[in-house]
Motif scaffolding. Sequence first.
Motif, short mmCIF file in Angstrom:
data_model
loop_
_atom_site.label_atom_id
_atom_site.label_comp_id
_atom_site.label_asym_id
_atom_site.label_seq_id
_atom_site.Cartn_x
_atom_site.Cartn_y
_atom_site.Cartn_z
N UNK A 295 28.46 42.84 39.91
CA UNK A 295 29.22 41.67 39.76
C UNK A 295 30.62 41.88 39.70
N UNK A 296 30.91 42.88 38.82
CA UNK A 296 32.39 43.07 38.41
C UNK A 296 33.21 43.73 39.55
N UNK A 297 32.63 44.25 40.64
CA UNK A 297 33.42 45.09 41.63
C UNK A 297 33.60 43.77 42.77
N UNK A 298 34.78 43.86 43.51
CA UNK A 298 34.99 43.07 44.70
C UNK A 298 34.30 43.62 45.95
N UNK A 299 33.76 42.52 46.52
CA UNK A 299 32.95 42.92 47.64
C UNK A 299 33.92 43.53 48.88
N UNK A 300 33.71 44.70 49.53
CA UNK A 300 34.61 45.11 50.56
C UNK A 300 34.59 44.50 51.45
N UNK A 301 33.89 43.39 52.05
CA UNK A 301 33.88 42.79 53.30
C UNK A 301 34.42 41.33 53.14
N UNK A 302 34.59 40.75 51.95
CA UNK A 302 35.24 39.65 51.37
C UNK A 302 36.26 39.54 50.70
N UNK A 303 36.44 40.52 50.04
CA UNK A 303 37.49 40.74 48.84
C UNK A 303 37.22 39.82 47.72
N UNK A 304 35.95 39.40 47.43
CA UNK A 304 35.70 38.36 46.44
C UNK A 304 34.64 38.95 45.60
N UNK A 305 34.86 38.65 44.12
CA UNK A 305 34.06 39.21 43.27
C UNK A 305 32.87 37.97 42.91
#
Length: 110
Positions: free
Chosen positions: A49-59
């Motif tokens: 949960x503390x990493x950003x999603x590579x697809x949406x760039x949202x945490x």
Amino acid sequence: MDAMSDTPPQHTIETARVRRAPRFSVFFLLGAALGVLTALILTFAFDGSDERSPFTTVAYSTGQVFGFLLLFCVPIGLILGGVVAVVLDRTVGRRTREVTISRDRIIEPD
């Protein structure tokens, strides 16, 4: 003369086949509960949960991850619970037994 004495009760003896059937709602409920438990375990087993999603760039927060996993795990649990209920119904349904039914039919005048 009494009206009840005009029509004597009709007594019949019949046989019927009886089998036990599982309650499908219980299996669906247990399957859904298993899906919720699986989603909860997966949410905290892989803490990303503390990493950003590579697809949406949202945490995503932990609650959002749990919600997303619920969308997949609960229907899968429902399906598995239904499959278990159907399998049990097929295996237990083969074991039927015959019982004797005694029935009295009394016709009351209007």
